[in-house]
Design a protein around this motif. Sequence first.
Motif, PDB file in Angstrom:
ATOM      1  N   UNK A 138      19.731  -5.887  21.801  1.00 44.30           N
ATOM      2  CA  UNK A 138      20.542  -5.677  20.593  1.00 44.30           C
ATOM      3  C   UNK A 138      21.934  -6.274  20.743  1.00 44.30           C
ATOM      4  N   UNK A 139      22.507  -6.117  21.923  1.00 41.65           N
ATOM      5  CA  UNK A 139      23.883  -6.576  22.132  1.00 41.65           C
ATOM      6  C   UNK A 139      23.971  -8.095  22.036  1.00 41.65           C
ATOM      7  N   UNK A 160      21.495  -9.359  13.255  1.00 41.06           N
ATOM      8  CA  UNK A 160      21.222  -7.917  13.360  1.00 41.06           C
ATOM      9  C   UNK A 160      22.080  -7.118  12.398  1.00 41.06           C
ATOM     10  N   UNK A 161      23.348  -7.487  12.227  1.00 42.74           N
ATOM     11  CA  UNK A 161      24.208  -6.710  11.335  1.00 42.74           C
ATOM     12  C   UNK A 161      24.395  -7.399   9.991  1.00 42.74           C
ATOM     13  N   UNK A 162      24.528  -8.728   9.989  1.00 44.65           N
ATOM     14  CA  UNK A 162      24.726  -9.447   8.738  1.00 44.65           C
ATOM     15  C   UNK A 162      23.371  -9.702   8.087  1.00 44.65           C
ATOM     16  N   UNK A 163      23.357  -9.977   6.786  1.00 45.46           N
ATOM     17  CA  UNK A 163      22.084 -10.295   6.129  1.00 45.46           C
ATOM     18  C   UNK A 163      21.469 -11.568   6.717  1.00 45.46           C
TER      19      UNK A 163
ATOM     20  N   UNK B  83      10.232  -1.571  14.505  1.00 43.27           N
ATOM     21  CA  UNK B  83      11.520  -2.241  14.667  1.00 43.27           C
ATOM     22  C   UNK B  83      12.558  -1.543  13.791  1.00 43.27           C
ATOM     23  N   UNK B  86      18.923  -2.647  11.047  1.00 43.84           N
ATOM     24  CA  UNK B  86      20.222  -2.016  10.800  1.00 43.84           C
ATOM     25  C   UNK B  86      21.158  -3.014  10.123  1.00 43.84           C
ATOM     26  N   UNK B  87      22.328  -2.598   9.837  1.00 45.71           N
ATOM     27  CA  UNK B  87      23.332  -3.468   9.238  1.00 45.71           C
ATOM     28  C   UNK B  87      23.700  -3.078   7.825  1.00 45.71           C
ATOM     29  N   UNK B  90      27.260  -2.111   7.662  1.00 50.00           N
ATOM     30  CA  UNK B  90      28.198  -2.984   8.372  1.00 50.00           C
ATOM     31  C   UNK B  90      29.368  -3.349   7.468  1.00 50.00           C
ATOM     32  N   UNK B 402      24.163   2.550  18.921  1.00 54.40           N
ATOM     33  CA  UNK B 402      23.663   1.181  18.772  1.00 54.40           C
ATOM     34  C   UNK B 402      22.714   0.833  19.915  1.00 54.40           C
ATOM     35  N   UNK B 405      19.466   3.196  20.019  1.00 54.77           N
ATOM     36  CA  UNK B 405      18.477   2.866  18.995  1.00 54.77           C
ATOM     37  C   UNK B 405      17.331   2.025  19.564  1.00 54.77           C
ATOM     38  N   UNK B 434      26.493   2.696  14.523  1.00 55.68           N
ATOM     39  CA  UNK B 434      25.539   1.638  14.829  1.00 55.68           C
ATOM     40  C   UNK B 434      25.994   0.332  14.170  1.00 55.68           C
ATOM     41  N   UNK B 435      26.397   0.408  12.913  1.00 56.39           N
ATOM     42  CA  UNK B 435      26.702  -0.812  12.162  1.00 56.39           C
ATOM     43  C   UNK B 435      28.164  -1.217  12.272  1.00 56.39           C
TER      44      UNK B 435
END
Lengths: 191, 436
Positions: A138-139, A160-163, B83, B86-87, B90, B402, B405, B434-435
């Motif tokens: 994830x990192x 992972x965070x952005x669309x 899976x 997430x996000x 954000x 984060x 998860x 997390x986000x």
Amino acid sequence: MSEESDTAVADTPVADGPVADSEAPAAAEAGSQPETAYGVAVTDSRGQMVLHPDRETYVETITALRDDGFVSVMDLCGVDNLNRVTRDLPVGVGAERFEVVVSLIAHEPPRRIRVRVQIPENDPTVASLFDVFPGTENLERETWDMFGVTFDGHPDPSRILMPPDWQGHPLRKDFAVGSVPVQFKGAAAPR
Amino acid sequence: MTLLDTPSDSAASAASAKRVFLRDETSAVLRVDESNIPLAETVDIDPMSTAPMIVNMGPVHPSTHGVLRLVLEMQGEQVLRSKPVIGYLHTGMEKTGEQLSFLQGTTNVTRMDYASPLFNELVFSLATEKLLNIEVPPRAQWIRTMMCELNRISSHMLFQATNGMDVGAVSMMLYGNRLREETLRILEKVTGLRMNHNYIRPGGVAVDLPDGWREDIGGLLDMLPPLLDEFDQLLTGQPIFRERLQGVGAINTEECLALGVTGPILRGTGYAWDLRRDMPYLKYDELDFDVIVGSYGDCFDRYAVRLAEARESIRIVRQCIEKMPTGDYRLQDKKVTPPPRARIDESMEALIHHFKIFTEGFKVPEGEVYVSIESPRGELGCYVVSDGGSHPHRMHIRAPSFVNLQTMPHMMQDALVADVVAIISSVDPVLGEVDR
């Protein structure tokens, strides 16, 4: 209260806090300010031990640390040093625009170590740590998402965070801070 | 604590440690592009087919604690791979952190883990103080320790509320939140706000403890233990509750360490690792408390660890009340903290310092540090790079949720879809963290 009055400009590293850097065997024999540990250049940052491998020896160094008792990668993140003039790097380590910073922890005895690897702007690629520490999955995805540093051999190199269709990498210094006007569905037009 | 008689022998344990390293389709992690999953109405579903099916859960499912979305590959009722997506929350808080000065930074980080905001403020303040090379007065450290432990109680009470409701003990939502509100009332009295306090700041805390704080907190500590015993009656001993959690979502120590998992999930596997004891910060080295561990690393152990940790926090807060010293609640350093209000009326320099601190902020020497503390969810870290200015060059929060998860797909493999809810709940993710 008085002796601390100009600490805002003091820059003396102090060896205190939870980081017991002298526990590392390679560091112990070289004294308080060792030149190298685990075969790579080492510096001291506020009493915390920092290793500076290059991209070729990066995975090798992390693997050596794992074999030396560092059981977990606690953190992995990117840094963008665009337009930064001075950098606290040891002699022989060339400053590049991007950095990937990995924090590892050992439990027996409790100690921490940090690894900083320089990533050039024209080829922002570094090997993935998935095969050494799967917890970096994830990192590393986050670091790619935010900085555009690709990780070779990562099992799922996706945002992972952005669309998924986002353009650009938001935490880069040349990614402008701004607001995107939000259009609500069915909202009345401004005029 | 558990009655489950399926202890993992060492060979099975080593084999399952390897399962987190798998990168192909045998892995528990469903590595698909979540944006290309076809909508249910566009797929022609054959009701007699036994082929695996991809099912979306969330992001607005009530049991997903916010906006967690899970993509599950199901074979009938059984989860094959999954899976977490997430996000959805954000908001670029790390980018925002680069726009705010070190003094303003705590207002930003406190909004990350909204169930335990004081811990976020603490880790950012500790990182800033380490860069500044300053040490806050003892009273400030004791106040920080006490307030954080009260916050840990409120966070674990929130877990009891949501965990109970997720597995069907709906009344727990009221009982758990009641205790949380009682704790938040104390936090409100001290800091002025129920959440997002901005109380712990670089240099100390914002204000001293209010008059009568000993009686208020003492009253809370007297009220809590019998109500926690009530939880034992309602949940711990209940066969239905135990059936629902025991043996569900088990994970072992090797997997946790490989995945970088910390907090109650790691301690639930029987591995005693707590930064408060093993790498003490603040005043934890002067306090007497136990590190709570489980045995099987299942959902029940994670529940029991959190309930027992709340009791330990009560012990810690009692000791903090006893040992609270007199003195300054923040560093009287005019370069870092604002001067006392009364000084501003009579001293030109105090007025200038006050003005400079709140307009320009204080300069932090160049350097980079990683500081970490034990939050209710695990290791909360803060990596700050300063280029010598008043704003951080880079501010990164290592959010325990984060990283934690990542255990979900491994816990969910071969579980039933009903257990998925219990597993999400037992990981106790806070999606704001997390986000970020």
